[in-house]
Design a protein around this motif. Sequence first.
Motif, mmCIF file in Angstrom:
data_model
loop_
_atom_site.group_PDB
_atom_site.id
_atom_site.type_symbol
_atom_site.label_atom_id
_atom_site.label_comp_id
_atom_site.label_asym_id
_atom_site.label_seq_id
_atom_site.Cartn_x
_atom_site.Cartn_y
_atom_site.Cartn_z
ATOM 1 N N LEU A 78 107.357 -78.461 62.087
ATOM 2 C CA LEU A 78 106.668 -77.985 63.290
ATOM 3 C C LEU A 78 107.164 -76.608 63.697
ATOM 4 N N THR B 232 107.026 -78.361 70.373
ATOM 5 C CA THR B 232 107.586 -78.865 69.116
ATOM 6 C C THR B 232 108.710 -79.861 69.381
ATOM 7 N N LEU C 91 107.278 -83.086 71.102
ATOM 8 C CA LEU C 91 106.522 -83.913 70.168
ATOM 9 C C LEU C 91 107.444 -84.634 69.187
ATOM 10 N N SER C 92 108.448 -83.935 68.681
ATOM 11 C CA SER C 92 109.351 -84.586 67.738
ATOM 12 C C SER C 92 110.182 -85.675 68.406
ATOM 13 N N MET D 21 107.805 -88.709 68.949
ATOM 14 C CA MET D 21 107.513 -89.407 67.697
ATOM 15 C C MET D 21 108.740 -90.133 67.151
ATOM 16 N N TYR E 278 104.089 -91.130 61.675
ATOM 17 C CA TYR E 278 105.242 -90.295 62.006
ATOM 18 C C TYR E 278 105.086 -88.849 61.537
ATOM 19 N N PRO F 290 101.004 -86.168 63.668
ATOM 20 C CA PRO F 290 101.541 -85.088 64.518
ATOM 21 C C PRO F 290 101.378 -83.704 63.904
ATOM 22 N N PHE G 141 99.254 -80.869 65.650
ATOM 23 C CA PHE G 141 100.011 -79.696 66.064
ATOM 24 C C PHE G 141 99.422 -78.418 65.464
#
Length: 85
Positions: A5, A32, A35-36, A39, A61, A65, A69
Amino acid sequence: MNIVLLIISIACFYEAKKERKGLRFILSITSTIILSLIMEGTAHSLVEAKVMEGTPLIILYFALPIVFFITFQLLFYDIRMIDER
């Protein structure tokens, strides 16, 4: 996933031709990280509850995303894949 990402964010930052790129880059890096983290928590809770394992978990996973993204970055930085004539 975090590294992938970040690479997408940096690539879109260099490709963008809009003003206030620095502010957009900071927001991109922040999204980023968020979102990580989301997840990562979701994947661990699904594995711990034995709800999802294997290939569906990998798709959830990594693939979803990253696709979302990339789409967000293209819209956010207004990057055109095809030149307007």
